[in-house]
Design a protein around this motif. Structure first.
Motif, PDB file in Angstrom:
ATOM      1  N   ILE A   1      45.844  38.624  34.540  1.00  0.00           N
ATOM      2  CA  ILE A   1      46.529  39.144  35.724  1.00  0.00           C
ATOM      3  C   ILE A   1      45.873  40.452  36.137  1.00  0.00           C
ATOM      4  CG2 ILE A   1      48.710  40.004  36.667  1.00  0.00           C
ATOM      5  CD1 ILE A   1      50.165  38.204  34.664  1.00  0.00           C
ATOM      6  N   ILE A   2      45.548  40.567  37.415  1.00  0.00           N
ATOM      7  CA  ILE A   2      44.967  41.801  37.941  1.00  0.00           C
ATOM      8  C   ILE A   2      45.907  42.393  38.980  1.00  0.00           C
ATOM      9  CG2 ILE A   2      43.041  42.836  39.195  1.00  0.00           C
ATOM     10  CD1 ILE A   2      41.201  40.790  38.030  1.00  0.00           C
ATOM     11  N   ASP A   3      46.337  43.616  38.739  1.00  0.00           N
ATOM     12  CA  ASP A   3      47.144  44.350  39.708  1.00  0.00           C
ATOM     13  C   ASP A   3      46.260  45.367  40.420  1.00  0.00           C
ATOM     14  OD1 ASP A   3      49.517  43.065  38.975  1.00  0.00           O
ATOM     15  OD2 ASP A   3      49.901  44.503  37.369  1.00  0.00           O
ATOM     16  N   VAL A   4      46.379  45.439  41.729  1.00  0.00           N
ATOM     17  CA  VAL A   4      45.650  46.433  42.496  1.00  0.00           C
ATOM     18  C   VAL A   4      46.461  47.720  42.474  1.00  0.00           C
ATOM     19  CG1 VAL A   4      44.665  47.019  44.728  1.00  0.00           C
ATOM     20  CG2 VAL A   4      44.633  44.645  43.947  1.00  0.00           C
ATOM     21  N   ALA A   5      45.952  48.717  41.761  1.00  0.00           N
ATOM     22  CA  ALA A   5      46.677  49.985  41.656  1.00  0.00           C
ATOM     23  C   ALA A   5      46.558  50.783  42.945  1.00  0.00           C
ATOM     24  CB  ALA A   5      46.144  50.800  40.471  1.00  0.00           C
ATOM     25  N   THR A   6      45.335  50.977  43.427  1.00  0.00           N
ATOM     26  CA  THR A   6      45.113  51.690  44.686  1.00  0.00           C
ATOM     27  C   THR A   6      43.927  51.091  45.420  1.00  0.00           C
ATOM     28  OG1 THR A   6      43.690  53.348  43.631  1.00  0.00           O
ATOM     29  CG2 THR A   6      46.039  53.886  43.833  1.00  0.00           C
ATOM     30  N   VAL A   7      43.961  51.198  46.738  1.00  0.00           N
ATOM     31  CA  VAL A   7      42.841  50.811  47.596  1.00  0.00           C
ATOM     32  C   VAL A   7      42.660  51.922  48.621  1.00  0.00           C
ATOM     33  CG1 VAL A   7      41.924  49.124  49.234  1.00  0.00           C
ATOM     34  CG2 VAL A   7      43.323  48.348  47.323  1.00  0.00           C
ATOM     35  N   ASN A   8      41.475  52.509  48.649  1.00  0.00           N
ATOM     36  CA  ASN A   8      41.218  53.611  49.570  1.00  0.00           C
ATOM     37  C   ASN A   8      39.845  53.460  50.207  1.00  0.00           C
ATOM     38  OD1 ASN A   8      43.582  55.448  49.060  1.00  0.00           O
ATOM     39  ND2 ASN A   8      42.748  55.407  46.987  1.00  0.00           N
ATOM     40  N   GLY A   9      39.754  53.846  51.473  1.00  0.00           N
ATOM     41  CA  GLY A   9      38.457  53.862  52.122  1.00  0.00           C
ATOM     42  C   GLY A   9      38.501  53.332  53.531  1.00  0.00           C
ATOM     43  N   SER A  10      37.503  53.739  54.319  1.00  0.00           N
ATOM     44  CA  SER A  10      37.434  53.318  55.717  1.00  0.00           C
ATOM     45  C   SER A  10      37.101  51.839  55.865  1.00  0.00           C
ATOM     46  CB  SER A  10      36.379  54.154  56.451  1.00  0.00           C
ATOM     47  OG  SER A  10      35.116  54.077  55.790  1.00  0.00           O
ATOM     48  N   GLY A  11      36.529  51.243  54.811  1.00  0.00           N
ATOM     49  CA  GLY A  11      36.175  49.827  54.877  1.00  0.00           C
ATOM     50  C   GLY A  11      37.282  48.895  54.432  1.00  0.00           C
ATOM     51  N   CYS A  12      38.371  49.457  53.921  1.00  0.00           N
ATOM     52  CA  CYS A  12      39.469  48.605  53.435  1.00  0.00           C
ATOM     53  C   CYS A  12      40.809  49.250  53.754  1.00  0.00           C
ATOM     54  CB  CYS A  12      39.332  48.331  51.943  1.00  0.00           C
ATOM     55  SG  CYS A  12      39.093  49.832  50.930  1.00  0.00           S
ATOM     56  N   PRO A  13      41.180  49.307  55.031  1.00  0.00           N
ATOM     57  CA  PRO A  13      42.496  49.829  55.396  1.00  0.00           C
ATOM     58  C   PRO A  13      43.600  48.986  54.767  1.00  0.00           C
ATOM     59  CG  PRO A  13      41.429  48.753  57.274  1.00  0.00           C
ATOM     60  CD  PRO A  13      40.408  48.850  56.199  1.00  0.00           C
ATOM     61  N   PRO A  14      44.848  49.459  54.786  1.00  0.00           N
ATOM     62  CA  PRO A  14      45.950  48.744  54.125  1.00  0.00           C
ATOM     63  C   PRO A  14      46.013  47.261  54.487  1.00  0.00           C
ATOM     64  CG  PRO A  14      46.698  50.872  54.889  1.00  0.00           C
ATOM     65  CD  PRO A  14      45.296  50.715  55.408  1.00  0.00           C
ATOM     66  N   ASN A  15      46.229  46.448  53.467  1.00  0.00           N
ATOM     67  CA  ASN A  15      46.398  44.992  53.595  1.00  0.00           C
ATOM     68  C   ASN A  15      45.137  44.264  54.062  1.00  0.00           C
ATOM     69  OD1 ASN A  15      49.222  45.226  52.951  1.00  0.00           O
ATOM     70  ND2 ASN A  15      49.573  45.907  55.061  1.00  0.00           N
ATOM     71  N   SER A  16      43.964  44.880  53.878  1.00  0.00           N
ATOM     72  CA  SER A  16      42.733  44.216  54.313  1.00  0.00           C
ATOM     73  C   SER A  16      41.838  43.781  53.153  1.00  0.00           C
ATOM     74  CB  SER A  16      41.928  45.139  55.239  1.00  0.00           C
ATOM     75  OG  SER A  16      41.426  46.255  54.528  1.00  0.00           O
ATOM     76  N   ALA A  17      42.282  44.002  51.903  1.00  0.00           N
ATOM     77  CA  ALA A  17      41.516  43.575  50.733  1.00  0.00           C
ATOM     78  C   ALA A  17      42.427  42.790  49.798  1.00  0.00           C
ATOM     79  CB  ALA A  17      40.921  44.777  50.002  1.00  0.00           C
ATOM     80  N   ALA A  18      41.933  41.658  49.314  1.00  0.00           N
ATOM     81  CA  ALA A  18      42.718  40.800  48.415  1.00  0.00           C
ATOM     82  C   ALA A  18      41.914  40.484  47.167  1.00  0.00           C
ATOM     83  CB  ALA A  18      43.103  39.509  49.129  1.00  0.00           C
ATOM     84  N   VAL A  19      42.607  40.437  46.020  1.00  0.00           N
ATOM     85  CA  VAL A  19      41.959  40.168  44.733  1.00  0.00           C
ATOM     86  C   VAL A  19      42.544  38.901  44.136  1.00  0.00           C
ATOM     87  CG1 VAL A  19      41.521  41.052  42.406  1.00  0.00           C
ATOM     88  CG2 VAL A  19      41.580  42.633  44.346  1.00  0.00           C
ATOM     89  N   ALA A  20      41.677  38.044  43.581  1.00  0.00           N
ATOM     90  CA  ALA A  20      42.132  36.803  42.945  1.00  0.00           C
ATOM     91  C   ALA A  20      41.292  36.534  41.702  1.00  0.00           C
ATOM     92  CB  ALA A  20      42.024  35.632  43.923  1.00  0.00           C
ATOM     93  N   VAL A  21      41.932  35.989  40.673  1.00  0.00           N
ATOM     94  CA  VAL A  21      41.254  35.670  39.416  1.00  0.00           C
ATOM     95  C   VAL A  21      40.894  34.196  39.393  1.00  0.00           C
ATOM     96  CG1 VAL A  21      41.411  35.723  36.897  1.00  0.00           C
ATOM     97  CG2 VAL A  21      42.613  37.445  38.256  1.00  0.00           C
ATOM     98  N   ALA A  22      39.668  33.876  38.952  1.00  0.00           N
ATOM     99  CA  ALA A  22      39.253  32.486  38.819  1.00  0.00           C
ATOM    100  C   ALA A  22      40.131  31.781  37.784  1.00  0.00           C
ATOM    101  CB  ALA A  22      37.786  32.410  38.401  1.00  0.00           C
ATOM    102  N   SER A  23      40.363  30.508  37.990  1.00  0.00           N
ATOM    103  CA  SER A  23      41.260  29.755  37.108  1.00  0.00           C
ATOM    104  C   SER A  23      40.747  29.667  35.674  1.00  0.00           C
ATOM    105  CB  SER A  23      41.475  28.339  37.665  1.00  0.00           C
ATOM    106  OG  SER A  23      40.236  27.661  37.782  1.00  0.00           O
ATOM    107  N   ASP A  24      39.423  29.805  35.488  1.00  0.00           N
ATOM    108  CA  ASP A  24      38.865  29.728  34.129  1.00  0.00           C
ATOM    109  C   ASP A  24      38.658  31.109  33.501  1.00  0.00           C
ATOM    110  OD1 ASP A  24      36.759  30.655  35.610  1.00  0.00           O
ATOM    111  OD2 ASP A  24      35.375  29.021  35.114  1.00  0.00           O
ATOM    112  N   ASN A  25      39.137  32.161  34.154  1.00  0.00           N
ATOM    113  CA  ASN A  25      39.058  33.532  33.635  1.00  0.00           C
ATOM    114  C   ASN A  25      37.646  34.073  33.482  1.00  0.00           C
ATOM    115  OD1 ASN A  25      41.846  33.755  33.465  1.00  0.00           O
ATOM    116  ND2 ASN A  25      41.930  33.139  31.313  1.00  0.00           N
ATOM    117  N   THR A  26      36.672  33.477  34.123  1.00  0.00           N
ATOM    118  CA  THR A  26      35.295  33.952  33.992  1.00  0.00           C
ATOM    119  C   THR A  26      34.933  34.987  35.053  1.00  0.00           C
ATOM    120  OG1 THR A  26      34.454  32.140  35.370  1.00  0.00           O
ATOM    121  CG2 THR A  26      34.512  31.788  32.971  1.00  0.00           C
ATOM    122  N   ALA A  27      35.755  35.129  36.090  1.00  0.00           N
ATOM    123  CA  ALA A  27      35.414  36.032  37.179  1.00  0.00           C
ATOM    124  C   ALA A  27      36.662  36.350  37.992  1.00  0.00           C
ATOM    125  CB  ALA A  27      34.354  35.389  38.080  1.00  0.00           C
TER     126      ALA A  27
END
Length: 211
Positions: A33-59
């Motif tokens: 499980i990956i929780d996004v603690a913080t996201v900051n920067g001009s290239g990723c304003p709020p709600n514009s970056a998403a994180v997902a874990v591969a089903s086999d846990n390799t990436a």
């Protein structure tokens, strides 16, 4: 003994990537499980970056929807540089720890003749000093998809210390320079965003068991 992150970044390169089995995979069977603690920067304003874990846990993947640097017609003075820092809390099963073995960056660029673009990134665990970026330049004229891989030698992979809670910081940056092109008549841009989720940044785990 753990090496420093600086040593790991010196080993990062854009040369031919290793095969998936050249670094320690053997992922834990239980869910990561990956929780996004913080996201900051001009290239990723709020709600514009998403994180997902591969089903086999390799990436795991990061998908951006508003990550574009540009110069020229229609651009503001600050649009030439966009950046994003993502701070991740990676929950792994007891008895395992991880490092980042490789990262694949993808996007699209339109660079007029004489213009240049740049994609760069670094990675470090909380508590380590920020380290040098790995740079990937793009020269105009260019109008196509681009892809770069940062890869770490097996012996230089930095693992999160066993038993310690340390978040993973990922810093990325895109830049565009008009160079000898005419920014009053043309527009050059480099993008790492994807409105349909088809362009993803992929970070490949290296795993090892803890004593």
């Amino acid at each position: 003994m753990l090496t420093t992150m600086a040593a790991a970044l010196l080993a990062l390169s854009s040369v031919a990537s290793p095969t998936p089995h050249s670094w320690p995979t053997n992922p834990p069977p239980d869910r990561i499980i990956i929780d996004v603690a913080t996201v900051n920067g001009s290239g990723c304003p709020p709600n514009s970056a998403a994180v997902a874990v591969a089903s086999d846990n390799t990436a795991f993947t990061v998908t951006y929807s508003e990550y574009t640097a540009q110069v020229g017609v229609g651009s503001s003075p600050t649009d030439f540089r966009k950046n994003c820092q993502i701070n991740l809390r990676v929950h792994v099963p007891q008895g395992f720890t991880y490092g980042i073995a490789a990262a694949d960056y993808r996007g699209f660029a339109h660079l007029e003749s004489g213009a240049t673009g740049l994609e760069r990134a670094n990675y470090y665990f909380q508590g380590n000093s920020p380290t040098a970026y790995v740079n990937h330049p793009i020269k105009g004229f260019f109008e196509d998809d681009w892809q770069f891989r940062d890869s770490t030698d097996v012996g230089a992979i930095v693992f999160k210390p066993c038993g310690e809670e340390r978040n993973l910081n990922i810093n990325t940056e895109l830049r565009v320079n008009a160079g000898t092109s005419d920014p009053k008549k043309t527009t050059s841009f480099v993008t790492m965003d994807s409105t349909d989720g088809s362009i993803k940044t992929v970070y490949h785990f290296a795993w090892k068991t803890c004593p």
